[in-house]
Design an enzyme around this catalytic site. Structure first.
Site, mmCIF file in Angstrom:
data_model
loop_
_atom_site.group_PDB
_atom_site.id
_atom_site.type_symbol
_atom_site.label_atom_id
_atom_site.label_comp_id
_atom_site.label_asym_id
_atom_site.label_seq_id
_atom_site.Cartn_x
_atom_site.Cartn_y
_atom_site.Cartn_z
ATOM 1 N N CYS A 149 0.841 -1.201 0.000
ATOM 2 C CA CYS A 149 0.000 0.000 0.000
ATOM 3 C C CYS A 149 0.872 1.245 0.000
ATOM 4 C CB CYS A 149 -0.949 0.009 1.189
ATOM 5 S SG CYS A 149 -0.106 0.224 2.781
ATOM 6 N N CYS A 184 3.372 1.616 2.823
ATOM 7 C CA CYS A 184 4.611 0.853 2.621
ATOM 8 C C CYS A 184 5.590 1.660 1.760
ATOM 9 C CB CYS A 184 4.314 -0.477 1.928
ATOM 10 S SG CYS A 184 3.151 -1.551 2.780
ATOM 11 N N ASP A 187 10.676 25.657 -33.427
ATOM 12 C CA ASP A 187 11.820 25.958 -34.271
ATOM 13 C C ASP A 187 11.397 25.613 -35.699
ATOM 14 O OD1 ASP A 187 14.451 26.542 -35.067
ATOM 15 O OD2 ASP A 187 14.995 24.421 -34.974
ATOM 16 N N ASP A 224 15.068 20.662 -32.117
ATOM 17 C CA ASP A 224 15.822 19.464 -32.496
ATOM 18 C C ASP A 224 16.545 18.825 -31.322
ATOM 19 O OD1 ASP A 224 17.958 21.122 -32.011
ATOM 20 O OD2 ASP A 224 18.529 21.363 -34.108
ATOM 21 N N ASP A 242 18.694 23.615 -29.881
ATOM 22 C CA ASP A 242 17.722 24.352 -29.088
ATOM 23 C C ASP A 242 17.696 23.878 -27.640
ATOM 24 O OD1 ASP A 242 16.676 25.785 -31.400
ATOM 25 O OD2 ASP A 242 15.874 23.851 -32.007
#
Length: 753
Positions: free
Chosen positions: A17, A20, A447, A640, A644
């Site tokens: 759970c 845990c 771009d 790309d 960039d």
């Protein structure tokens, strides 16, 4: 000097759970040398960033064990055995669930003669007709039979639950097993005393009721819920497992002209591999001989098979169709495209979305709060004069209806399914935070080169200066450009080859970001670039009118202007449709490019973008992203991933066009493997849908507990006289986490609109 950090992913067992998960995470984060620790309840693993000089992997395992759970170092053998182990565990859960529920129903039937009054009810009359002998058995033997069956059922079906609860108690923590163990244990103890010493209860004015059926039905419903959870979790990981199964286990290697089948682990870079029609490509490589079409759909999401010929790249895991191929292996194992995809998916699925923080905060205190509420409920019902037996049943219902599991699974389940579905569509998300940020963006910045266009320009015209031939212009330009990876450089070199120009050696070649290149060719200082590059060197190009939509490359040598080359790139198919779809979603589109205003305006007009910022260098792109953000925009940048990188990192969400070769180095929050503009819209739609599912799951998980616990405590009793039995409360608890997983699985069928 900062220490070099390492990352390891440890399989963790014993977690059931959200509590845990919280305990394991806290234990790891408190370990000296650990920088970050993220535990995933869905995948049952812990991803840890640590300083190996301070914390060894074995110390991390010990920290998990000291928290009451178990961990081990990752190994290929363990990963291979995992599906079989999971199948065995699933069968065991199902068998124990069926056994506990069957025993619980049997106990209910055995208890009916004990509770029958002077006027038998409908069920009593039906059972008397079917099994009249049952009503002739004395009460005491029936009670002892129920005690024995329940004790055996608890030991056989629930021993794992009690063992985990005991381990948690030893480590001074609590989890869902604590609630179930306390609830069923208290009910069994109460019932056992009522059976063995009924006089004790009667002497204190308490009716000696028994809850044997509730004990077994609670365990049965819990185990049934666990089994359904495991099945659903397995389905959420289907996409990851499908990718893991793509790589064949062996390959046909040509050595000294002899074809030999060897295990995939023995293939080395440089080996020549033969692939027959219909076979799967074993590893990445470059085709040496033969041509065919290849299905890369499971890797890139591209549904149409792509043609492949000598010199083309092959991706391991794709399927060869009709032609026989021979190719040279390039990257194998973790360095291959498939290996990188698997690692990125695993890391993403192990990450946490910011929305998970709310669930984590609630889960950290959930179980202790429920224990306190159960005690208060018992005391309140006693104070109201309802009797100890009545109060006891209500307190047990409070314990077993509470469900921290649903909260622990609410966000990770949706995230896991979404990341797998994204990979199937050719979009690799890098984590939950990335996906959540993308869902909230309102502006997309593009771009131009390689994003809206194919990034494969061609030289369409050359305008040499007086006294310079086209061949001379191309020779010098191509000589300095031959070492560049820029798309325009490839176009220049290709055009030079077409006119028969011989490339000359170039030295001291350096790139000026956003402007061009410079280098030494046979002792001459050659520069090639845009107008800004020329002006920076006090060179004044001739006024040459270029065609609309073309990019110009000026060339000069030793301060003398040599001429200009004009290149045109091809618009990506679907770019205009993608921009139209973005607009329909209420998103603004902006083009940001280092190209000339004329070239940018032509592309922008073709795709339908109104806002254009042209002629900007990388640092100016970064400044423009910041400017947009300063106006309150939430910005996604599409580029790309290399040129960039700064703008992608600054943007609220970065989408990188994948090169298909080194995915791990791509900047941004997501990678578009096919680089198609339509994938941008698909990624945003998937992110938005995932965010909706996360909110629904959290709303359900929190709402279930906020409403369920008071109802179990008897909030509706004054109005309706209704109380939940512990068995019904257990069924509700089991179904709550199943509902969260089922809702998340809807993302598997996500289809871009």
């Amino acid at each position: 000097m900062a220490a070099k950090l390492e990352t390891v992913t440890l399989p963790v067992t014993g977690m059931t759970c959200a509590a845990c998960q919280t305990h394991v995470e806290r234990a790891l984060r408190e370990t000296p040398g650990v920088d970050q620790a993220t535990v995933n309840l869905m995948t049952h693993n812990a991803r840890i960033v640590f300083d190996p000089g301070i914390a060894a992997p074995q110390a991390l395992i010990e920290a998990v064990r000291e928290a009451g759970y178990d961990a081990s170092l990752p190994s290929p053998d363990a990963a291979a055995a995992r599906p079989e182990q999971d199948a065995d565990a699933s069968r065991s859960l199902r068998l124990r669930a069926i056994g506990a529920m069957t025993a619980g129903i049997l106990i209910m039937l055995l208890s009916m003669p004990l509770g029958m009054g002077a006027h038998p009810g409908l069920f009593d009359r039906a059972l008397m007709a079917i099994a009249p002998w049952l009503y002739r058995i004395p009460a005491r033997p029936l009670q002892f039979a129920m005690l024995a069956i329940t004790a055996a059922g608890m030991f056989w079906a629930g021993r794992a639950i009690y063992r985990r609860a005991w381990i948690a108690a030893r480590h001074r923590s609590s989890n869902m097993n604590t609630l179930v163990a306390l609830g069923t244990g208290a009910a069994f103890f109460y019932s056992a005393v009522a059976t063995l010493a009924p006089g004790y209860f009667l002497s204190h004015g308490i009716k000696p009721d028994v809850y044997y059926d509730s004990v077994l039905l609670i365990l049965g419903f819990l185990l049934l819920g666990n089994w359904l959870d495991e099945r659903a979790k397995h389905r959420t990981l289907d996409a990851l497992e499908a990718f893991a199964k793509l790589q064949p286990t062996s390959a046909r290697v040509l050595r000294e002209g002899i074809e030999t089948v060897v295990p995939i682990e023995l293939i080395a870079a440089g080996d020549t591999i033969a692939v027959r029609p219909g076979e799967r490509i074993p590893v990445d490589g470059i085709i040496l001989g033969g041509s065919s079409t290849v299905d890369e759909s499971l890797i890139t999401g591209e549904s149409v098979p792509v043609p492949r010929a000598p010199g083309d790249r092959l991706i391991g895991g794709s399927v060869n169709y009709e032609g026989a191929l021979e190719y040279r292996a390039t990257t194998i194992g973790a360095g291959s495209v498939l290996g990188q995809m698997l690692r990125l998916m695993e890391e993403a699925q192990s990450s946490k979305a910011p929305m998970q923080q709310l669930a984590d905060r609630v889960s950290s205190v959930f179980v202790p709060v429920v224990l306190i509420l159960a005690v208060l409920t018992f005391v309140l019902w006693i104070a109201l004069g309802q009797g100890a037996g009545h109060a006891f049943a209500v307190a047990i219902a409070v314990l077993v209806i509470a469900c921290p599991c649903a909260m622990g699974l609410a966000v990770p389940a949706a995230l896991t399914v979404s990341i797998g579905r994204g990979a199937q569509l050719g979009v690799l998300f890098k984590g939950g935070e990335s996906l959540e940020r993308l869902a909230r963006i309102d502006t997309v910045v593009f771009d131009k080169t390689g994003t809206l266009t194919l990034g494969k320009p061609e030289i369409v015209s050359a305008h040499p200066a007086p006294g310079i031939s086209e061949a001379e212009l191309l020779q010098l330009a191509a000589s300095v450009e031959q070492r560049s990876e820029h798309p325009l450089a490839h176009a220049v070199v290709t055009r030079a080859a077409l006119v028969g120009a011989t490339l000359l050696p170039a030295e001291d070649v350096s790139a000026i970001p956003g402007k061009g290149l410079r280098g030494i060719v046979q002792g001459h200082a050659v520069i090639a670039g845009n107008l800004a590059m020329m002006e920076a060197h006090a060179i004044h190009p001739a006024d040459v009118s270029s065609e609309p939509g073309t990019t110009v490359l000026h060339v000069a040598s030793d301060g003398r202007y040599l001429g200009v080359l004009a290149a045109r790139d091809t618009l990506r198919p679907g770019a205009a449709d993608a921009i139209a779809r973005l607009r329909s979603l209420g998103l603004a589109a902006v083009m940001l490019t280092g190209d000339s205003p004329q070239a940018a305006a032509s592309i922008a007009q073709a795709v339908g973008i109104d806002q254009v910022v042209a002629g900007v260098l990388p640092d100016a792109k970064l400044a423009e992203i910041r400017r947009l953000q300063s106006t309150g925009r939430r910005v996604a940048m599409v580029g790309d991933g290399i040129n960039d990188a700064a703008a992608l990192a600054q943007a609220d969400a970065g989408l990188a066009i994948g090169t298909g070769t080194d995915l791990a180095r791509e900047a941004g929050d997501a990678i578009l493997l096919r680089g198609e503009p339509q994938q941008i819209v698909d990624a945003i739609l998937l992110a938005r849908q995932t965010l909706r599912v996360m909110r629904q799951n959290l709303g359900w998980a929190l709402g279930y507990n906020i409403l369920g616990i008071p109802i179990a405590a008897g909030a509706l009793y004054p109005l309706t006289g209704m109380l939940l039995s512990p068995a019904v409360a257990a069924a509700a608890m089991a179904l709550s986490s199943v509902s969260v997983l089922s809702n998340s699985l809807r993302l598997r069928s996500f289809r871009p609109q």
